[in-house]
Design an enzyme around this catalytic site. Structure first.
Site, PDB file in Angstrom:
ATOM      1  CE1 TYR B  45      56.671  44.477  27.794  1.00 37.29           C
ATOM      2  CE2 TYR B  45      56.900  45.356  30.013  1.00 37.29           C
ATOM      3  CZ  TYR B  45      56.099  44.910  28.975  1.00 37.29           C
ATOM      4  OH  TYR B  45      54.749  44.892  29.124  1.00 37.29           O
ATOM      5  N   GLY B  48      64.678  43.030  32.569  1.00 35.58           N
ATOM      6  CA  GLY B  48      65.740  44.002  32.813  1.00 35.58           C
ATOM      7  C   GLY B  48      65.239  45.349  33.293  1.00 35.58           C
ATOM      8  CG  HIS B  49      62.279  48.871  32.840  1.00 38.70           C
ATOM      9  ND1 HIS B  49      61.187  49.275  33.566  1.00 38.70           N
ATOM     10  CD2 HIS B  49      62.872  50.018  32.418  1.00 38.70           C
ATOM     11  CE1 HIS B  49      61.100  50.598  33.563  1.00 38.70           C
ATOM     12  NE2 HIS B  49      62.114  51.068  32.875  1.00 38.70           N
ATOM     13  CG  PHE B  50      64.657  48.808  36.782  1.00 37.01           C
ATOM     14  CD1 PHE B  50      65.656  49.277  35.937  1.00 37.01           C
ATOM     15  CD2 PHE B  50      63.537  49.608  36.997  1.00 37.01           C
ATOM     16  CE1 PHE B  50      65.551  50.528  35.352  1.00 37.01           C
ATOM     17  CE2 PHE B  50      63.437  50.852  36.398  1.00 37.01           C
ATOM     18  CZ  PHE B  50      64.434  51.316  35.576  1.00 37.01           C
ATOM     19  CG  LEU B  55      59.106  50.007  37.108  1.00 37.42           C
ATOM     20  CD1 LEU B  55      58.757  51.171  36.193  1.00 37.42           C
ATOM     21  CD2 LEU B  55      59.510  50.549  38.474  1.00 37.42           C
TER      22      LEU B  55
END
Lengths: 85, 139
Positions: B45, B48-50, B55
């Site tokens: 994750y 894309g975060h971010f 984070l």
């Protein structure tokens, strides 16, 4: 309104964050769940914890909850009965 | 206090990429659990975060607490249906970043009619990152 009943209503309002609601807006015989106050099963858990914390009374199981949560009046009676024991 | 289970996948039904507990440090069934999640750059994750600024999403910190809370149950959860039913008073105070060793502390607050309320804290090196109460329902 009896002192205990008023405290029960105040506890419900505070514990369930029923903002803007006052004790006199909760009818003594209004059902707490479904119609009436329209509480759900998560609210029931909150009330069980609140009753234990504020009044030192345990609601052990669903059968006891069914009886105690019928209305504010029923809950007040339940607390009065079990607080003495 | 019982010994921490060595085999986390044997207790939790979650799997990659959604098994978010790496170690159980302390465990008192029905009362309290302390577990750890080690965050790495490899977390899917974080791609894309971010982008360029990884984070851990706040909702995943809540999920970590919920999974750690699974160890409050003495038996394996593979044959049990447990769902998140509520999140209350969640606060995210600081971000969780790659390299962080997250400490997940969960305490049972009470139970009624198949519902359990948990109070949890995610911290890193003594600093609180997230606090929240969770309600889980067992079917």
């Amino acid at each position: 309104m009896s002192d205990l009943k008023l405290r029960v209503k105040e506890m419900i309002i505070e514990r369930l964050k029923l903002e803007g609601m006052t004790p006199d807006q909760i009818g003594d015989e209004d059902p707490l769940f479904g119609e009436g106050l329209g509480l759900d099963s998560i609210d029931a858990l909150e009330l069980v914890l609140g009753i234990e914390q504020v009044f030192g009374v345990k609601i052990e199981d669903e059968a006891a909850g069914l009886k105690a949560f019928k209305s504010v009046q029923a809950l007040t009676d339940f607390i009065a009965e079990n607080a003495k024991a | 206090m019982t010994a921490p289970p060595a085999d986390i996948p044997a207790h939790l039904p979650h799997r990659y990429p959604f098994l978010l507990v790496d170690r159980v440090l302390e465990r008192e069934p029905g009362v309290r659990v302390v577990a750890e999640k080690l965050v790495t750059f490899g977390e899917p994750y974080l791609q894309g975060h971010f982008q360029g600024r990884p984070l851990v999403p706040g909702v995943l910190l809540l999920e970590m607490l919920a999974q750690a809370g699974g160890f409050l149950e003495s038996d394996s959860l593979h044959d049990t249906a447990i769902f998140l039913a509520g999140v209350q008073d969640a606060r995210f105070k600081a971000p969780a970043l790659p390299g962080d060793r997250l400490r997940l502390e969960v305490r049972a607050d009470g139970a009624f009619a198949g519902m359990v309320k948990l109070r949890g804290t995610v911290s890193c090196e003594g600093r609180e990152l997230c606090i929240a109460s969770l309600v889980v329902k067992r079917l």
